[in-house]
Write a protein that holds these residues in place. Structure first.
Motif, PDB file in Angstrom:
ATOM      1  N   ARG A 339      47.112  17.164 -25.522  1.00 32.38           N
ATOM      2  CA  ARG A 339      47.088  18.407 -24.735  1.00 32.38           C
ATOM      3  C   ARG A 339      45.747  19.120 -24.897  1.00 32.38           C
ATOM      4  N   HIS A 340      45.186  19.093 -26.105  1.00 33.04           N
ATOM      5  CA  HIS A 340      43.851  19.678 -26.305  1.00 33.04           C
ATOM      6  C   HIS A 340      42.827  18.935 -25.451  1.00 33.04           C
ATOM      7  N   LEU A 341      42.900  17.618 -25.470  1.00 33.67           N
ATOM      8  CA  LEU A 341      41.956  16.809 -24.703  1.00 33.67           C
ATOM      9  C   LEU A 341      42.086  17.101 -23.217  1.00 33.67           C
ATOM     10  N   MET A 342      43.323  17.256 -22.753  1.00 32.32           N
ATOM     11  CA  MET A 342      43.531  17.455 -21.322  1.00 32.32           C
ATOM     12  C   MET A 342      43.194  18.872 -20.863  1.00 32.32           C
ATOM     13  N   ARG A 343      42.966  19.773 -21.814  1.00 30.11           N
ATOM     14  CA  ARG A 343      42.460  21.095 -21.421  1.00 30.11           C
ATOM     15  C   ARG A 343      40.961  21.047 -21.136  1.00 30.11           C
ATOM     16  N   HIS A 344      40.285  20.004 -21.634  1.00 35.43           N
ATOM     17  CA  HIS A 344      38.848  19.839 -21.410  1.00 35.43           C
ATOM     18  C   HIS A 344      38.566  18.397 -20.981  1.00 35.43           C
ATOM     19  N   PRO A 345      39.191  17.920 -19.934  1.00 41.17           N
ATOM     20  CA  PRO A 345      39.113  16.481 -19.627  1.00 41.17           C
ATOM     21  C   PRO A 345      37.713  16.007 -19.299  1.00 41.17           C
ATOM     22  N   MET A 575      54.162   6.207 -20.783  1.00 43.35           N
ATOM     23  CA  MET A 575      53.885   7.425 -20.021  1.00 43.35           C
ATOM     24  C   MET A 575      54.689   7.438 -18.725  1.00 43.35           C
ATOM     25  N   ARG A 576      54.786   6.270 -18.092  1.00 38.80           N
ATOM     26  CA  ARG A 576      55.521   6.185 -16.831  1.00 38.80           C
ATOM     27  C   ARG A 576      56.999   6.485 -17.047  1.00 38.80           C
ATOM     28  N   GLU A 577      57.570   5.984 -18.152  1.00 40.02           N
ATOM     29  CA  GLU A 577      58.964   6.306 -18.456  1.00 40.02           C
ATOM     30  C   GLU A 577      59.175   7.814 -18.500  1.00 40.02           C
ATOM     31  N   ARG A 578      58.288   8.491 -19.176  1.00 46.22           N
ATOM     32  CA  ARG A 578      58.425   9.949 -19.300  1.00 46.22           C
ATOM     33  C   ARG A 578      58.202  10.641 -17.955  1.00 46.22           C
ATOM     34  N   TYR A 579      57.248  10.146 -17.177  1.00 46.43           N
ATOM     35  CA  TYR A 579      56.993  10.780 -15.893  1.00 46.43           C
ATOM     36  C   TYR A 579      58.203  10.625 -14.966  1.00 46.43           C
ATOM     37  N   ALA A 581      61.195  10.520 -15.852  1.00 50.71           N
ATOM     38  CA  ALA A 581      62.275  11.367 -16.352  1.00 50.71           C
ATOM     39  C   ALA A 581      62.030  12.848 -16.101  1.00 50.71           C
ATOM     40  N   THR A 582      60.777  13.269 -15.981  1.00 51.88           N
ATOM     41  CA  THR A 582      60.476  14.706 -15.902  1.00 51.88           C
ATOM     42  C   THR A 582      59.667  15.105 -14.686  1.00 51.88           C
ATOM     43  N   GLY A 583      58.860  14.208 -14.149  1.00 43.13           N
ATOM     44  CA  GLY A 583      57.949  14.571 -13.073  1.00 43.13           C
ATOM     45  C   GLY A 583      56.758  15.381 -13.536  1.00 43.13           C
ATOM     46  N   ASP A 584      56.590  15.532 -14.857  1.00 43.40           N
ATOM     47  CA  ASP A 584      55.498  16.326 -15.437  1.00 43.40           C
ATOM     48  C   ASP A 584      54.407  15.371 -15.910  1.00 43.40           C
ATOM     49  N   ASN A 585      53.263  15.341 -15.209  1.00 41.67           N
ATOM     50  CA  ASN A 585      52.201  14.406 -15.564  1.00 41.67           C
ATOM     51  C   ASN A 585      51.608  14.726 -16.931  1.00 41.67           C
ATOM     52  N   THR A 586      51.309  16.004 -17.186  1.00 47.30           N
ATOM     53  CA  THR A 586      50.700  16.379 -18.465  1.00 47.30           C
ATOM     54  C   THR A 586      51.631  16.056 -19.627  1.00 47.30           C
ATOM     55  N   GLY A 587      52.909  16.395 -19.470  1.00 46.62           N
ATOM     56  CA  GLY A 587      53.865  16.087 -20.530  1.00 46.62           C
ATOM     57  C   GLY A 587      54.055  14.598 -20.717  1.00 46.62           C
ATOM     58  N   ALA A 588      54.011  13.860 -19.608  1.00 49.08           N
ATOM     59  CA  ALA A 588      54.177  12.411 -19.708  1.00 49.08           C
ATOM     60  C   ALA A 588      53.011  11.779 -20.458  1.00 49.08           C
ATOM     61  N   VAL A 589      51.795  12.240 -20.168  1.00 52.05           N
ATOM     62  CA  VAL A 589      50.620  11.677 -20.831  1.00 52.05           C
ATOM     63  C   VAL A 589      50.622  12.014 -22.312  1.00 52.05           C
ATOM     64  N   GLY A 653      46.031  13.532 -12.208  1.00 51.64           N
ATOM     65  CA  GLY A 653      47.286  14.240 -11.980  1.00 51.64           C
ATOM     66  C   GLY A 653      48.343  13.346 -11.353  1.00 51.64           C
ATOM     67  N   ARG A 654      48.998  13.855 -10.302  1.00 56.40           N
ATOM     68  CA  ARG A 654      50.067  13.093  -9.649  1.00 56.40           C
ATOM     69  C   ARG A 654      49.539  11.840  -8.953  1.00 56.40           C
ATOM     70  N   TRP A 655      48.218  11.796  -8.698  1.00 59.29           N
ATOM     71  CA  TRP A 655      47.644  10.599  -8.064  1.00 59.29           C
ATOM     72  C   TRP A 655      47.743   9.373  -8.982  1.00 59.29           C
TER      73      TRP A 655
END
Length: 687
Positions: A339-345, A575-579, A581-589, A653-655
């Motif tokens: 999550r830290h990394l994805m705040r400054h990708p 990551m795909r399993e989580r996505y 289940a939730t549709g949340d890309n950031t949470g899945a990653v 993201g969703r792409w």
């Protein structure tokens, strides 16, 4: 047990890697030479006699050479033995004498007969000279047989050390002896089973020492990787409170499918080498495919049985991940890092790409070629004899370059002009013609440069151009090496295209995404370039030691590509399993990284250890392959998996999960619908 009992037989059958290229000009020349000049056999080797005190013109020396020739003529597989005059060189020592030996049989037969032939030669020399004269045999078969013995002795020790170090790493990571021992048990068993299979399949897959070295490293690495993934996922599933049987079923359904995809990716990558006409590489590929299949079968059958039978002993003692993904506020360290990394990708993308590009920069200075690696042969009779010949004027090998020129029976040979032209070439020491008196003329060319020199390769190319209109063919040890290198160089682009296209299509199916496969392939290319750039930096400056063996990039890149897809599948499928289940890309990653980080890190450490073991064999090509793969796995499992991939997936993201519309319609059940009023996704999934 059957595989263990078969090991002595396999050891006896092990040979040196054959260099023949099917259908090549040198292969045709060898066949024509054996037909038109039977006394020269299918290969020509040279016995080199040396003495510190006696000279070749003394009676004891002459008697010794004659006794050795007499003994050799009676040995199995020897066609003829003839004295070989010394080269017209001022450097030639009077303490040396030579015999030219024509031997019969294909590569495997020549290797099998060589020990008996050498024993006859050494015994006759020792008895006739009273130990005052030593002898060694030079030729491709003797040289590569000694290479086999050198590698085999060091390989067994390296594998033992590798297994011990791998166990220590697994124990440190999993905190339980059972959990650390199972990956070694499965990986070692898979390698043993393959060894047992190679014995009855020896007619189809002739075992050689390079094949065993590379395939054993792949088998150990994959077995440890796959088993570790299964054990780690079992620990995560079982901590949710379900029954052991249900945890095993869930592990096989999730991690087992990932293992299957990964194995198919490895096998697809190896299959890209099949278009090569080099028998040695084809044998390695076939054995590698078997190795991947055996390892996958063991992982999907033996490991679930062990998990179900000994769950408490095999389950890792500690997990960084909470038991279930839906527990609030329980993120682990890897998820927080993601999550830290994805705040400054963009910062991390720029940093990771810069490091890889800087590491790849020296690759532009890479110099490909072939080197017999004389230092590794210095302790063997063939290596000592080769160096003695090269120091005394026989730089190009005593057999030289063989130019075969067919002619209609009954016509006179027309070779005087060609022999004069070739003899005047500054690269040539001598050029001598020999006719069989019927339908073929042989021009024996002795170059100044060594047989693995680029100068000799250029000379062979020129000779082929000069004789192509007369139906000529060019053979000999140097021509065989040249054809080997040419085949690797010619087929390289074809293999690369097959690898990239096949990898893209495979990942397209595995991830059901268009952009993720493109990202994975670009990252793999960058890691491969960086690894070879660091190899160029690591090579000692100056001399032939700067040469990278020409087949190292091909073999290493294919193996690296398969292993990189291995880790890509481990990470992205989670990551795909989580996505889904939730549709949340950031949470899945972030969650996917949390789920797989420890298993990928441990697997990478073990794989690096396995490939570093190849570097202890002492052979230049295996050292270079081991270095490149160890560095590549280190870069892939750190900079790429834990920085570049999460940052890129945040930017996309969703792409990340997008497919063109026709595919999306067929896969509509894979995509979550919009969240409901309570924030919970309404799922329409079929896993």
């Amino acid at each position: 047990m059957a595989a263990v009992l078969a090991l002595p037989t396999l050891y006896h059958k092990l040979g040196a890697p054959p260099l023949e290229v099917a259908g090549s000009d040198s292969a045709r020349a060898a066949q024509e030479l054996a037909r038109a000049f039977p006394s020269l056999g299918s290969e020509q080797v040279v016995a080199v006699f040396r003495s510190e005190r006696l000279t070749a013109d003394t009676e004891p020396f002459r008697v010794t050479v004659e006794a050795a020739a007499k003994g050799l003529r009676a040995a199995a597989g020897v066609r003829d033995v003839q004295p070989l005059p010394p080269p017209p060189s001022a450097r030639h020592s009077p303490h040396l004498a030579y015999l030219l030996i024509g031997v019969d049989g294909d590569s495997a037969e020549r290797q099998l007969r060589l020990p008996a032939q050498t024993a006859v030669l050494e015994q006759a020399t020792a008895q006739a000279s009273g130990g005052r004269i030593s002898v060694g045999v030079v030729g491709l078969t003797p040289l590569f047989t000694d290479i086999k013995d050198t590698v085999l002795a060091k390989l067994s020790r390296a594998e033992l050390i590798t297994m011990v170090v791998a166990f220590v790493l697994l124990l440190a990571g999993l905190k339980r002896f059972g959990a650390a021992g199972v990956p070694l048990l499965v990986a070692g068993s898979a390698v043993l089973v393959l060894a047992g299979l190679l014995v009855p399949l020896s007619a189809l897959i002739p075992a050689n020492v390079v094949l065993v070295a590379v395939v054993s490293a792949i088998g150990l690495g994959l077995g440890l990787d796959y088993t570790l993934l299964m054990i780690t996922r079992f620990g995560q599933e079982s901590r949710s409170g379900v029954r052991t049987e249900d945890a095993v079923v869930a592990t096989v359904a999730s991690a087992g499918m990932t293992v299957l995809y990964s194995a198919l990716a490895i096998m697809a990558s190896l299959a890209c080498l099949l278009p090569l006409k080099i028998n040695a590489l084809r044998d390695c590929v076939t054995a590698g495919l078997l190795m991947a299949g055996v390892t996958t079968l063991a992982t999907l059958t033996v490991v679930p049985a062990i998990l179900a039978t000994f769950p408490q002993r095999v389950r890792p003692a500690r997990e960084d991940l909470p038991a279930r993904e839906d527990l609030p506020g329980r993120e682990g360290g890897w998820a927080r890092w993601a999550r830290h990394l994805m705040r400054h990708p963009w910062h991390y993308i720029a940093a990771a790409a810069t490091l890889l590009v800087l590491a790849a920069a020296p690759v532009s200075d890479i110099r490909l070629g072939f080197d017999l690696d004389r230092p590794s042969l210095a302790g063997h009779p063939s290596g000592q004899a080769l160096m003695a010949m090269e120091e005394n004027g026989f730089a190009g090998g005593a057999a030289g370059i063989m130019v075969l020129l067919p002619r209609p029976p009954g016509t006179a040979p027309q070779i005087a002009a060609l022999a004069a032209t070739v003899g005047d070439d500054p690269r040539v020491m001598t050029a001598q013609a020999l006719d069989n008196g019927h339908d073929c003329t042989l021009l024996s060319v002795l170059p100044h440069a060594s047989l693995d020199s680029p100068v000799v390769a250029e000379l062979i190319a020129d000779l082929r151009r000069m004789t192509s209109d007369r139906g000529g063919s060019v053979g000999g040890p140097a021509a065989t090496l040249t054809d080997f290198l040419d085949q690797v160089e010619t087929a390289g682009p074809q293999v690369l295209v097959l690898l990239l296209c096949g990898g893209f299509l495979f990942l397209l199916v595995a991830f059901r995404s268009l952009l993720l496969p493109i990202k994975a392939i670009l990252a793999n290319l960058l890691v491969a370039a960086a690894s070879f750039g660091l190899l160029v930096l690591a090579l000692p400056a100056g001399g032939e030691s700067r040469t990278v063996d020409i087949f190292v990039p091909l073999v290493a890149f294919v193996v690296l590509f398969g292993l990189s897809m291995d880790y890509e599948i481990f990470l992205v499928r989670r990551m795909r399993e989580r996505y889904l289940a939730t549709g949340d890309n950031t949470g899945a990653v972030s969650g996917g990284l949390q789920d797989t980080a420890r298993s990928i890190s441990l697997a990478a450490l073990v794989m690096i250890t396995v490939f570093l073991g190849l570097m202890t064999t002492g052979r230049r090509e295996l050292v270079q392959i081991g270095f490149v793969l160890a560095v590549a796995i280190a870069l892939d499992a750190t900079i790429v998996r834990f920085a570049l991939v999460p940052a890129l997936m945040q930017v996309l993201g969703r792409w990340n999960w997008w497919l063109p519309r026709p595919h999306r319609k067929r896969r509509r059940h894979d995509r979550p619908e919009a969240p409901g009023p309570a924030g919970e996704p309404r799922l329409q999934l079929q896993r």
